[in-house]
Motif scaffolding. Structure first.
Motif, mmCIF file in Angstrom:
data_model
loop_
_atom_site.group_PDB
_atom_site.id
_atom_site.type_symbol
_atom_site.label_atom_id
_atom_site.label_comp_id
_atom_site.label_asym_id
_atom_site.label_seq_id
_atom_site.Cartn_x
_atom_site.Cartn_y
_atom_site.Cartn_z
ATOM 1 N N GLU A 277 0.498 -1.304 0.182
ATOM 2 C CA GLU A 277 0.225 -0.519 -0.213
ATOM 3 C C GLU A 277 0.459 0.798 -0.066
ATOM 4 O O GLU A 277 0.866 2.321 -0.496
ATOM 5 C CB GLU A 277 -1.075 -0.317 1.190
ATOM 6 C CG GLU A 277 -2.425 -1.140 1.150
ATOM 7 C CD GLU A 277 -1.772 -2.458 1.294
ATOM 8 O OE1 GLU A 277 -1.735 -3.235 0.770
ATOM 9 O OE2 GLU A 277 -0.633 -2.893 2.094
ATOM 10 N N PRO A 320 -4.329 -6.528 11.280
ATOM 11 C CA PRO A 320 -4.235 -5.930 11.692
ATOM 12 C C PRO A 320 -2.720 -5.287 12.268
ATOM 13 O O PRO A 320 -1.585 -6.325 13.148
ATOM 14 C CB PRO A 320 -5.315 -5.361 13.033
ATOM 15 C CG PRO A 320 -5.868 -7.030 12.595
ATOM 16 C CD PRO A 320 -4.837 -7.792 12.112
ATOM 17 N N ARG A 347 -4.832 -1.224 13.355
ATOM 18 C CA ARG A 347 -5.372 -0.658 12.172
ATOM 19 C C ARG A 347 -4.948 -1.508 10.425
ATOM 20 O O ARG A 347 -4.102 -2.431 11.162
ATOM 21 C CB ARG A 347 -4.826 1.031 11.658
ATOM 22 C CG ARG A 347 -3.556 0.305 11.389
ATOM 23 C CD ARG A 347 -2.862 1.905 10.735
ATOM 24 N NE ARG A 347 -3.666 2.234 8.765
ATOM 25 C CZ ARG A 347 -3.162 1.477 7.787
ATOM 26 N NH1 ARG A 347 -1.857 1.292 8.598
ATOM 27 N NH2 ARG A 347 -3.447 1.595 7.080
ATOM 28 N N ASP A 348 -5.823 -1.823 10.349
ATOM 29 C CA ASP A 348 -6.105 -2.935 9.084
ATOM 30 C C ASP A 348 -5.162 -2.727 8.129
ATOM 31 O O ASP A 348 -4.959 -1.119 7.064
ATOM 32 C CB ASP A 348 -7.292 -3.317 7.825
ATOM 33 C CG ASP A 348 -6.966 -3.800 7.277
ATOM 34 O OD1 ASP A 348 -5.661 -4.879 6.568
ATOM 35 O OD2 ASP A 348 -8.452 -3.926 6.229
ATOM 36 N N PRO A 349 -4.229 -3.052 7.723
ATOM 37 C CA PRO A 349 -2.544 -1.980 6.720
ATOM 38 C C PRO A 349 -3.224 -2.360 5.300
ATOM 39 O O PRO A 349 -2.616 -1.257 4.715
ATOM 40 C CB PRO A 349 -1.714 -2.129 7.118
ATOM 41 C CG PRO A 349 -1.997 -4.182 7.564
ATOM 42 C CD PRO A 349 -3.219 -4.002 7.895
ATOM 43 N N ASP A 350 -3.811 -2.924 5.244
ATOM 44 C CA ASP A 350 -4.106 -3.256 4.291
ATOM 45 C C ASP A 350 -5.261 -1.778 2.562
ATOM 46 O O ASP A 350 -5.456 -0.823 3.817
ATOM 47 C CB ASP A 350 -5.572 -4.846 3.513
ATOM 48 C CG ASP A 350 -4.775 -5.903 3.694
ATOM 49 O OD1 ASP A 350 -2.760 -5.506 3.542
ATOM 50 O OD2 ASP A 350 -4.790 -6.811 4.522
ATOM 51 N N ASN A 353 -8.896 -1.564 4.245
ATOM 52 C CA ASN A 353 -9.271 -0.859 6.184
ATOM 53 C C ASN A 353 -10.141 -1.477 6.869
ATOM 54 O O ASN A 353 -11.054 -0.304 7.171
ATOM 55 C CB ASN A 353 -8.678 0.854 5.984
ATOM 56 C CG ASN A 353 -8.694 1.574 7.535
ATOM 57 O OD1 ASN A 353 -8.681 0.935 8.177
ATOM 58 N ND2 ASN A 353 -8.849 2.191 7.180
ATOM 59 N N THR A 354 -10.621 -2.615 7.057
ATOM 60 C CA THR A 354 -11.342 -2.981 7.244
ATOM 61 C C THR A 354 -11.529 -2.333 9.171
ATOM 62 O O THR A 354 -10.440 -2.707 9.826
ATOM 63 C CB THR A 354 -11.310 -4.667 6.910
ATOM 64 O OG1 THR A 354 -10.565 -4.615 7.572
ATOM 65 C CG2 THR A 354 -11.788 -4.842 5.682
ATOM 66 N N SER A 355 -12.522 -3.204 9.286
ATOM 67 C CA SER A 355 -12.828 -2.720 11.169
ATOM 68 C C SER A 355 -11.928 -3.713 12.264
ATOM 69 O O SER A 355 -12.247 -4.762 11.766
ATOM 70 C CB SER A 355 -14.490 -2.510 11.165
ATOM 71 O OG SER A 355 -15.075 -1.717 10.961
ATOM 72 N N GLU A 401 -8.926 -8.588 11.630
ATOM 73 C CA GLU A 401 -10.381 -8.152 10.976
ATOM 74 C C GLU A 401 -11.901 -8.767 11.295
ATOM 75 O O GLU A 401 -12.182 -10.050 11.175
ATOM 76 C CB GLU A 401 -9.960 -8.467 9.780
ATOM 77 C CG GLU A 401 -8.441 -8.005 9.363
ATOM 78 C CD GLU A 401 -7.640 -7.642 8.760
ATOM 79 O OE1 GLU A 401 -8.665 -8.458 6.829
ATOM 80 O OE2 GLU A 401 -6.420 -7.279 8.121
#
Length: 723
Positions: A277, A320, A347-350, A353-355, A401
């Motif tokens: 990313e 995450p 946080r989701d690094p992808d 950016n899912t919860s 995630e």
């Protein structure tokens, strides 16, 4: 005189002649010495000497012979024996030979003309001092134009410049050695020289491609291998060894390159974590260079080459990531339940950016002291914290995630529990001390120390004093040494076990932290008999010391009141037994426990020699301590009563009473056991009194009578302490 004869060739002859030989055949010649008869022979009439076998100078160059002339008729020598030497003259019958061939030689490639390759020598067995038979001349039969040989010395030399190992590495050269100076008719010998060209760094390295394409997933860990490249070199060995480096490109800080153990390949590895990313591709400019450069051939360089490597980063679904690699927090141990003390964040690094949902890995918080909010990551307490139980809690928080529960990140949270002064100081152990009966005032009897489960920053500092209720006691005092210890000292002398055998001294202890914690502990002090050196001999009361509530005189008076009216009739037999011995009775089945003679005269009971057969009493009967004058006490009545009548009356009364137990034996016990403070347990004293009995003294008898004290007396905890 010695005579020299030279034989030039095989079978060539020589001759000897004596001056006394007149030619009439009267003289006979005799030959002896080296080779006589085997190699040489002589004509005994003429003196001619002949060789009878092939001669070889290289085997034997000369022979020493002796000759003498004899008279045939007298068989006597005519003159003294003469010596002569036969020398074998050399002819060219041996060709030159190379004794060490074939030969091996190595020279560097690109050697200059005239470079010596090898020096050889041929050996000729002929006589070098005679003619040209041993004069050798060298020549090259095979190996031109690359090599030549020096005719006289036999040195092989390079005759062609720029010979390249990468073109041709091995050469076979034939060298001839010919005697007679190389003239026609001379003999010749040959040998082979195998010449190898060794490598020099005369070739630059070259990459096969100008651009290499590679890819690696973003999840690959640091130090993972991305790929490998090689700059090929026609040279070999150390001349082909390479050193690789990244000289330019936007991936210089993200990737690294190292040479493999063979020093031929460049291995590209990950230097820093990758993130698709953030950056999806990198370009590397890589140089490969020889590590050993031969400065004799600068025109062959440069000895390095450059290529481009393009690295593409592959996207993968990543777990995450927390905002910190680890967390640390300090929490006071008096923190209230449900207190939020910190928040972790992931946080989701992808790109999606899912919860994120948070949880605590339960095997890191088995006691379930903490709770984390599933959405916010707020950590809070759910149970009281106690530093003295656990000073650290190392828990692991998980972040998952929502869309992919398999993607879970974790982080370590170290929770340090800060100390709060919530534990009172206590005596280090349950102290039980003693004071000798001979102790004087001011004598040290015990040093006390305390422990505190808390851990103050400045260390412990304890304060000691006697409890308020014992502060002014006349027996003991306490001295605080200001070093976390205290001394217990006597205030007086004149101690006696008979007066009081045990003292309980309450000690008040406080710490120096806020809030101040205090405790009161009891020190048990026993009065003991000691020797002159202060060593304890006994801490028990004397056996004859009875409690005031059951005095000896009262017991004797009761017994006298019961038995005196019946002592006058000694002729009647007794049907029931009053037994005296110093142990517990055996009940109805105990028929060996006493002597019947004790019933006839209680005054003489203690003189009877028969003892219990099944066990030996521990102490003597109380009857021996009863004075004879006290047997018939005043006011007891019935001085002439018969014991038998008394017993029969009691028996009848018992038979008529349906509630009475079937007693068939009345036994007297003086003591519970040897050395016991319990004294007599008999209840016969109650026969002359209708008042209620006080059993509080049972508390003074120690732990063995605790149950009796609970049943009949007042518990010791209700009594005021004794100091």
């Amino acid at each position: 005189p010695n005579t020299y004869i030279t034989i030039k060739y095989i079978l060539t002859q020589g001759w000897l002649h004596s001056d006394m030989d007149l030619g009439d055949g009267s003289i006979k010649y005799i030959l002896s010495g080296d080779g006589a008869g085997t190699t040489f022979t002589i004509d005994d009439s003429t003196g001619d000497i002949h060789a009878i076998k092939r001669l070889d100078r290289e085997v034997q160059a000369q022979y020493l012979l002796r000759a003498q002339a004899w008279n045939r008729q007298t068989d006597r020598p005519l003159e003294p024996e003469s010596e002569f030497i036969v020398k074998i003259q050399d002819i060219n019958d041996n060709e030159p030979k190379f004794l060490e061939g074939p030969y091996q030689a190595t020279i560097p490639e690109m050697s200059t003309i005239g470079t010596e390759v090898i020096r050889m020598t041929a050996t000729d067995a002929d006589d070098p001092t005679y003619g040209n038979s041993a004069r050798v001349v060298y020549s090259i039969l095979q190996g031109q134009p690359y090599f030549s040989v020096e005719p006289k010395t036999g040195v092989v030399q390079v005759s062609l410049a720029g010979m390249d190992r990468e073109v041709r590495e091995n050469y076979s050269v034939i060298i001839q050695a010919k005697d007679m100076g190389g003239q026609l008719g001379g003999l010749a010998g040959t040998t082979v020289v195998n010449i190898t060209l060794s490598d020099v760094n005369d070739n630059p390295p070259m990459f096969d491609q100008k651009l290499y394409q590679m890819s690696v997933p973003e999840s690959a860990p640091v130090s993972s291998v991305v790929g490998r490249i090689r700059a090929k070199d026609r040279d070999i060995g150390i001349n082909a060894e390479m050193r690789y480096s990244i000289i330019d490109g936007d991936g210089r800080d993200t990737f690294d390159i190292n040479t493999d153990p063979t020093n031929l390949f460049g291995i590209i590895t990950i230097k820093k974590p990758l993130n698709f990313e953030t950056k999806a591709s990198y370009t590397l400019k890589i140089e490969g260079a020889n590590t050993h450069v031969d400065h004799r051939f600068p025109d062959k360089g440069p000895f390095s080459h450059v290529t481009i490597v393009h690295v593409s980063i592959e996207d993968v679904d990543e777990p995450p990531e927390f905002s910190s690699a680890a967390y640390y927090i300090a929490v006071p141990e008096d923190t209230e339940i449900s207190t939020m003390f910190m928040t972790v964040s992931a946080r989701d690094p992808d790109a999606a950016n899912t919860s994120i949902r948070y949880s605590i890995e339960r095997n890191t918080d088995l006691g379930k002291y903490f709770y984390i909010d599933i959405t916010s990551g707020a950590l809070m307490t759910v149970l009281p914290l106690d530093r003295e139980e656990f000073s650290w809690h190392n828990i692991t928080v998980l972040a998952m995630e929502m869309n992919n529960p398999r993607m879970i990140g974790s982080v370590s949270v170290a929770v340090k529990i800060l100390d709060v002064n919530d534990n009172p100081p206590l005596l280090t152990q349950y102290f039980e001390s003693f004071v000798c009966e001979s102790a004087n005032a001011g004598q040290l009897i015990q040093t006390v120390t305390a422990v505190d489960a808390d851990d103050p920053l400045g260390g412990h500092h304890f304060y000691y004093s006697l409890a308020l209720e014992a502060a002014n006691n006349p027996n003991f005092t306490l001295r605080d040494n200001q070093d976390n210890t205290a001394w217990i000292l006597t205030r007086r002398g004149g101690w006696s076990q008979q007066d009081q055998s045990v003292y309980y001294l309450p000690i008040f202890i406080s710490d120096g932290e806020q809030p101040v914690q205090t405790s009161t502990s009891t020190l048990t002090i026993r009065v003991c008999s000691c020797d002159v050196e202060g060593n304890v001999m006994s801490c028990n009361a004397e056996a004859y010391h009875l409690p005031a509530s059951l005095s000896r005189g009262a017991l004797i008076a009761i017994l006298a009141c019961i038995f005196k009216p019946y002592l006058h009739d000694e002729e009647d037999n007794v049907h029931e037994n009053i037994v005296r011995y110093d142990d517990e009775g055996g009940g109805e089945e105990d028929t060996e426990a006493f002597d019947i003679a004790a019933m006839w005269n209680p005054r003489e009971a203690h003189l009877v020699g028969k003892q219990r057969q099944d066990m030996l009493p521990e102490i003597e009967s109380l009857s021996r301590y009863v004075p004879l004058a006290s047997v018939g006490g005043p006011g007891c009545g019935g001085g002439d009563s018969n014991v038998q009548g008394y017993v029969l009356a009691k028996l009848l009364e018992t038979d008529l009473n349906p509630c009475a137990p079937p007693y068939d034996s009345l036994q007297t016990y003086a003591y519970e056991g040897e050395g016991s403070v319990a004294e007599s347990l008999s209840s016969l004293q109650s026969g002359c009194s209708n008042t209620d009995h006080e059993y509080d003294y049972l508390n003074d008898w120690g732990p063995r009578f605790k149950k009796l004290a609970e049943m009949y007396g007042v518990l010791e905890m209700n009594n005021p302490p004794m100091w």
